[in-house]
Design a protein around this motif. Structure first.
Motif, PDB file in Angstrom:
ATOM      1  N   ALA A 265       0.827  -1.206   0.000  1.00 47.13           N
ATOM      2  CA  ALA A 265       0.000   0.000   0.000  1.00 47.13           C
ATOM      3  C   ALA A 265       0.862   1.257   0.000  1.00 47.13           C
ATOM      4  CB  ALA A 265      -0.924   0.007   1.214  1.00 47.13           C
ATOM      5  N   GLN A 266       2.036   1.189   0.667  1.00 47.32           N
ATOM      6  CA  GLN A 266       2.884   2.381   0.720  1.00 47.32           C
ATOM      7  C   GLN A 266       3.603   2.648  -0.595  1.00 47.32           C
ATOM      8  OE1 GLN A 266       4.907   1.693   4.374  1.00 47.32           O
ATOM      9  NE2 GLN A 266       3.381   2.831   5.534  1.00 47.32           N
ATOM     10  N   GLU A 267       3.722   1.598  -1.432  1.00 46.43           N
ATOM     11  CA  GLU A 267       4.356   1.816  -2.737  1.00 46.43           C
ATOM     12  C   GLU A 267       3.468   2.642  -3.645  1.00 46.43           C
ATOM     13  OE1 GLU A 267       5.532  -1.927  -4.326  1.00 46.43           O
ATOM     14  OE2 GLU A 267       7.224  -2.132  -2.933  1.00 46.43           O
ATOM     15  N   VAL A 268       2.175   2.655  -3.332  1.00 52.57           N
ATOM     16  CA  VAL A 268       1.253   3.462  -4.121  1.00 52.57           C
ATOM     17  C   VAL A 268       1.355   4.904  -3.641  1.00 52.57           C
ATOM     18  CG1 VAL A 268      -1.161   3.894  -4.679  1.00 52.57           C
ATOM     19  CG2 VAL A 268      -0.320   1.559  -4.509  1.00 52.57           C
ATOM     20  N   LYS A 269       1.952   5.746  -4.478  1.00 54.04           N
ATOM     21  CA  LYS A 269       2.200   7.124  -4.033  1.00 54.04           C
ATOM     22  C   LYS A 269       0.933   7.977  -4.122  1.00 54.04           C
ATOM     23  CE  LYS A 269       6.464   7.121  -2.732  1.00 54.04           C
ATOM     24  NZ  LYS A 269       6.233   5.817  -2.090  1.00 54.04           N
ATOM     25  N   HIS A 270       0.139   7.730  -5.162  1.00 53.61           N
ATOM     26  CA  HIS A 270      -1.053   8.566  -5.356  1.00 53.61           C
ATOM     27  C   HIS A 270      -2.279   7.675  -5.338  1.00 53.61           C
ATOM     28  CE1 HIS A 270       1.646  11.802  -6.478  1.00 53.61           C
ATOM     29  NE2 HIS A 270       2.235  10.967  -7.319  1.00 53.61           N
ATOM     30  N   PRO A 271      -2.850   7.460  -4.142  1.00 56.67           N
ATOM     31  CA  PRO A 271      -3.964   6.501  -4.052  1.00 56.67           C
ATOM     32  C   PRO A 271      -5.114   6.835  -4.998  1.00 56.67           C
ATOM     33  CG  PRO A 271      -3.592   7.651  -1.942  1.00 56.67           C
ATOM     34  CD  PRO A 271      -2.481   8.025  -2.854  1.00 56.67           C
ATOM     35  N   PHE A 272      -5.423   8.133  -5.167  1.00 62.11           N
ATOM     36  CA  PHE A 272      -6.581   8.461  -6.005  1.00 62.11           C
ATOM     37  C   PHE A 272      -6.282   8.266  -7.492  1.00 62.11           C
ATOM     38  CE2 PHE A 272      -7.763  10.451  -2.023  1.00 62.11           C
ATOM     39  CZ  PHE A 272      -9.091  10.063  -1.930  1.00 62.11           C
ATOM     40  N   ARG A 273      -5.008   8.504  -7.871  1.00 61.39           N
ATOM     41  CA  ARG A 273      -4.644   8.295  -9.273  1.00 61.39           C
ATOM     42  C   ARG A 273      -4.670   6.805  -9.589  1.00 61.39           C
ATOM     43  NH1 ARG A 273       0.709  11.271 -10.826  1.00 61.39           N
ATOM     44  NH2 ARG A 273      -0.377  12.879  -9.615  1.00 61.39           N
ATOM     45  N   ASN A 274      -4.196   6.019  -8.610  1.00 62.68           N
ATOM     46  CA  ASN A 274      -4.168   4.567  -8.759  1.00 62.68           C
ATOM     47  C   ASN A 274      -5.585   4.023  -8.988  1.00 62.68           C
ATOM     48  OD1 ASN A 274      -3.068   1.798  -8.350  1.00 62.68           O
ATOM     49  ND2 ASN A 274      -4.365   1.898  -6.551  1.00 62.68           N
ATOM     50  N   LEU A 275      -6.558   4.698  -8.352  1.00 61.42           N
ATOM     51  CA  LEU A 275      -7.954   4.281  -8.453  1.00 61.42           C
ATOM     52  C   LEU A 275      -8.461   4.345  -9.890  1.00 61.42           C
ATOM     53  CD1 LEU A 275      -9.897   3.451  -6.238  1.00 61.42           C
ATOM     54  CD2 LEU A 275     -10.660   5.800  -6.066  1.00 61.42           C
ATOM     55  N   LEU A 276      -7.840   5.222 -10.685  1.00 62.40           N
ATOM     56  CA  LEU A 276      -8.325   5.434 -12.051  1.00 62.40           C
ATOM     57  C   LEU A 276      -7.741   4.441 -13.053  1.00 62.40           C
ATOM     58  CD1 LEU A 276      -8.234   9.332 -12.059  1.00 62.40           C
ATOM     59  CD2 LEU A 276     -10.228   7.847 -11.847  1.00 62.40           C
ATOM     60  N   LYS A 277      -6.831   3.590 -12.607  1.00 69.30           N
ATOM     61  CA  LYS A 277      -6.253   2.617 -13.541  1.00 69.30           C
ATOM     62  C   LYS A 277      -7.348   1.724 -14.097  1.00 69.30           C
ATOM     63  CE  LYS A 277      -1.528   2.404 -11.895  1.00 69.30           C
ATOM     64  NZ  LYS A 277      -0.566   1.634 -11.097  1.00 69.30           N
ATOM     65  N   ARG A 278      -7.087   1.235 -15.314  1.00 69.54           N
ATOM     66  CA  ARG A 278      -8.101   0.462 -16.010  1.00 69.54           C
ATOM     67  C   ARG A 278      -8.564  -0.756 -15.206  1.00 69.54           C
ATOM     68  NH1 ARG A 278     -10.191  -0.403 -21.280  1.00 69.54           N
ATOM     69  NH2 ARG A 278     -10.351  -2.633 -21.724  1.00 69.54           N
ATOM     70  N   ARG A 279      -7.648  -1.408 -14.498  1.00 68.92           N
ATOM     71  CA  ARG A 279      -8.041  -2.636 -13.793  1.00 68.92           C
ATOM     72  C   ARG A 279      -8.920  -2.357 -12.576  1.00 68.92           C
ATOM     73  NH1 ARG A 279      -2.512  -2.688 -12.488  1.00 68.92           N
ATOM     74  NH2 ARG A 279      -2.076  -2.082 -10.318  1.00 68.92           N
ATOM     75  N   ASN A 280      -8.955  -1.095 -12.128  1.00 68.55           N
ATOM     76  CA  ASN A 280      -9.863  -0.754 -11.017  1.00 68.55           C
ATOM     77  C   ASN A 280     -11.185  -0.172 -11.498  1.00 68.55           C
ATOM     78  OD1 ASN A 280      -8.125  -1.588  -8.990  1.00 68.55           O
ATOM     79  ND2 ASN A 280      -7.073   0.380  -8.923  1.00 68.55           N
ATOM     80  N   ARG A 281     -11.336  -0.106 -12.826  1.00 72.33           N
ATOM     81  CA  ARG A 281     -12.523   0.529 -13.392  1.00 72.33           C
ATOM     82  C   ARG A 281     -13.830  -0.136 -12.965  1.00 72.33           C
ATOM     83  NH1 ARG A 281     -11.632   3.182 -17.975  1.00 72.33           N
ATOM     84  NH2 ARG A 281      -9.705   3.657 -16.907  1.00 72.33           N
ATOM     85  N   PRO A 282     -13.940  -1.480 -13.073  1.00 71.22           N
ATOM     86  CA  PRO A 282     -15.221  -2.095 -12.711  1.00 71.22           C
ATOM     87  C   PRO A 282     -15.632  -1.775 -11.272  1.00 71.22           C
ATOM     88  CG  PRO A 282     -13.784  -3.696 -13.772  1.00 71.22           C
ATOM     89  CD  PRO A 282     -12.954  -2.472 -13.561  1.00 71.22           C
ATOM     90  N   GLN A 283     -14.661  -1.920 -10.321  1.00 71.79           N
ATOM     91  CA  GLN A 283     -14.987  -1.663  -8.915  1.00 71.79           C
ATOM     92  C   GLN A 283     -15.417  -0.210  -8.726  1.00 71.79           C
ATOM     93  OE1 GLN A 283     -12.404  -3.188 -10.235  1.00 71.79           O
ATOM     94  NE2 GLN A 283     -11.206  -4.343  -8.741  1.00 71.79           N
ATOM     95  N   LEU A 284     -14.711   0.703  -9.401  1.00 72.71           N
ATOM     96  CA  LEU A 284     -15.001   2.126  -9.226  1.00 72.71           C
ATOM     97  C   LEU A 284     -16.389   2.460  -9.765  1.00 72.71           C
ATOM     98  CD1 LEU A 284     -13.731   4.744  -8.205  1.00 72.71           C
ATOM     99  CD2 LEU A 284     -12.947   5.213 -10.524  1.00 72.71           C
ATOM    100  N   VAL A 285     -16.692   1.949 -10.959  1.00 77.81           N
ATOM    101  CA  VAL A 285     -17.993   2.215 -11.575  1.00 77.81           C
ATOM    102  C   VAL A 285     -19.110   1.679 -10.684  1.00 77.81           C
ATOM    103  CG1 VAL A 285     -19.499   1.583 -13.511  1.00 77.81           C
ATOM    104  CG2 VAL A 285     -17.132   2.298 -13.936  1.00 77.81           C
ATOM    105  N   ILE A 286     -18.929   0.455 -10.186  1.00 74.41           N
ATOM    106  CA  ILE A 286     -19.960  -0.147  -9.346  1.00 74.41           C
ATOM    107  C   ILE A 286     -20.104   0.613  -8.027  1.00 74.41           C
ATOM    108  CG2 ILE A 286     -20.492  -2.198  -7.950  1.00 74.41           C
ATOM    109  CD1 ILE A 286     -19.711  -3.886 -10.346  1.00 74.41           C
ATOM    110  N   ALA A 287     -18.949   0.986  -7.422  1.00 78.48           N
ATOM    111  CA  ALA A 287     -19.012   1.701  -6.135  1.00 78.48           C
ATOM    112  C   ALA A 287     -19.760   3.019  -6.291  1.00 78.48           C
ATOM    113  CB  ALA A 287     -17.607   1.958  -5.598  1.00 78.48           C
TER     114      ALA A 287
END
Length: 511
Positions: A265-287
């Protein structure tokens, strides 16, 4: 030793843990944040239908409710100031969520809950002592800040401190407490409305000090979660706490897993930018859509304004608070139903069944109101009035075992770890934004659209049920780490978002 009887050998993926008194105590304490939120939601609808309160703060509305024939039945309470009283809380919560996301990470879950408690206490004092509208609104804004901080910290705290095998049940505990808070608020309003001398509303607003005090004092007693301590580099302390809450000495497997997870989790510098990655798209859209849909079922509109709504239908003031108590009780019981069925029947079954039930209930209410409640007359007979209450109850119960708890559960169980905290923030934020919009607009919509407002919500219930059929996968019984493999990669639509794990060029060629 209390709780020793619950000791269970560690099974696959489940770490050695007893259900210790400390855990139970901590969870009850933390979940009182839910009580507070529910109490604030429930209290405002009842207080705004009390004549002495209206007389002091909203004389314009007071006049409308007193004079018959002057105002349309649907428009008595249409007043931006009155709506602002209710909805300023959500706007404040919305903004506070972003600060809370930071304090939750940097200062820990425990301190964030303490901050929430302090906001609650101060806000309650402002509200109960209010002598003018400004004090009232400031109080609501402070309560809103408390809600923002509590809704961010409490669900995370519960998930992290609970042993794996009862995590689902403990998480719905938060939602259950919200419904209990609403019910208590309705009961208290029912009592304080009877107080002679017109200061009943002060008692209603002031009693919020009880759950506020619980949360504040409790947050000083509980331990911070091991995950949070480790995340902030306090490894030894984290391990010691883990031993205490699990009630066993050998916590190494779980400890190492938390250390590893926090490293990732600490390797992720920008948590909100990471959220926009394509592989997180389904979870984000559903949430995001689940939060929007949760509000567009029309539930909060019904819960906030149940007393006002029943008065519009021509019940007397007392009877309308009574009906609100009934809907509150239905809400609590149905949430308990969801705790039982969510891991047995599954998420989709609950959402689809409730979709049909909510659609039919609102349809019936719209038809009765359309035929019977005119602008200046309401000839709702006793029988029809009862049907309306039954339909509202049917609607509330189906909501409480579907979109209510699942709107929070599904987003929280589908995000991968490194995106979870940011995902929770986006979910809370979306929810508050749409709660605010509905709270601010509902009374005006009721005034302008009349009974058609129920058709408006019915339409949305139809849309969201189609959404569930097409886009929401079943997630019951799937470990969080295996979501990608077992859920997203198998789904007819979402699997196309899973083939590009950014660092894997071969995936792109295959696609």
């Amino acid at each position: 030793m209390a709780g020793g009887g619950f000791g269970a050998a560690s099974g696959g993926g489940d770490f050695e843990a007893k259900i210790t008194p400390l855990v139970i105590m901590s969870c009850i304490m933390a979940a009182s944040g839910g009580l507070m939120f529910g109490y604030d939601v429930g209290i405002s609808g009842g207080v705004t239908s009390m004549p002495p309160f209206l007389k002091q703060f909203f004389p314009v509305v007071y006049k409308k409710t007193q004079e018959t024939g002057l105002e349309s039945n649907y428009c008595k309470y249409d007043n931006q100031g009155l709506q602002l009283f209710t909805s300023s809380l959500y706007l404040a919560a919305l903004i506070a969520t972003f600060f809370a996301s930071y304090t939750t990470r940097v200062l820990g879950r425990k301190l964030t809950m303490f901050i929430a408690g302090v906001f609650f206490v101060v806000g309650t004092v402002f509200n109960a002592a209010a002598v003018n509208l400004a004090m009232l609104i400031i109080g609501r804004i402070l309560l809103g800040c408390g809600v923002g901080f509590a809704n961010q910290a409490v669900p995370l705290f519960l998930s992290e401190i609970a042993p794996t095998r009862i995590r689902g049940a403990l998480n719905i505990l938060f939602q259950l407490n919200i419904t209990i808070g609403i019910l208590f608020a309705n009961l208290i309003n029912y009592g304080t409305a009877k107080i002679e001398g017109g200061y009943g509303w002060r008692v209603s607003l002031g009693l919020a000090g009880i759950p506020a005090g619980l949360l504040t004092v409790g947050s000083l007693i509980v331990v911070d979660t091991p995950n949070s301590l480790i995340e902030r580099g306090k490894l030894e302390e984290g391990k010691a706490v883990l031993k205490r809450i699990r009630g066993v000495d050998n916590v190494d497997p779980e400890f190492l897993e938390i250390v590893e997870a926090s490293r990732v989790a600490q390797e992720v510098k920008h948590p909100f930018r990471n959220l926009l990655k394509r592989r997180n798209r389904p979870q984000l859209v559903i949430a995001i859509w689940m939060q929007i849909f949760q509000q567009f079922t029309g539930i909060n509109a019904i819960m906030f304004y149940a007393p006002v709504l029943f008065q519009t239908l021509g019940f007397k003031s007392d009877a309308s608070l009574y009906s609100a108590v009934i809907t509150g009780a239905v809400n609590v019981l149905s949430t308990v139903v969801s705790i039982y069925f969510v891991d047995r029947a599954g998420r989709r079954v609950l959402l689809l069944e409730a979709g049909v039930q909510m659609f039919l209930s609102q349809m019936v209410v719209a038809i009765i109101m359309g035929l019977k409640v005119k602008d200046h007359s309401n000839n709702l007979g006793h029988g029809l009035a009862i049907i309306v209450v039954v339909m509202v109850c049917s609607f509330v119960s189906s909501f409480a075992w579907s979109w209510g708890p699942l709107g929070w559960l599904i987003p929280s169980e589908t995000f991968p770890l490194e995106a979870r905290s940011a995902g929770q923030s986006v979910a809370v934020c979306t929810n508050m934004l749409f709660t605010f919009i509905i709270a601010q607009a509902f009374l005006s919509m009721l005034c302008n659209m009349k009974f058609a407002i129920f058709l408006f919500f019915t339409f949305w219930v139809f849309v969201m049920t189609i959404f569930v059929v097409v886009l929401i996968p079943e997630t019951k019984g799937v470990p969080i780490e295996e979501m990608t493999e077992r859920v997203w990669k198998q789904h007819w639509f979402w699997k196309r978002f899973m083939d590009d794990f950014e660092d894997d060029p071969k995936g792109k060629l295959h696609a």
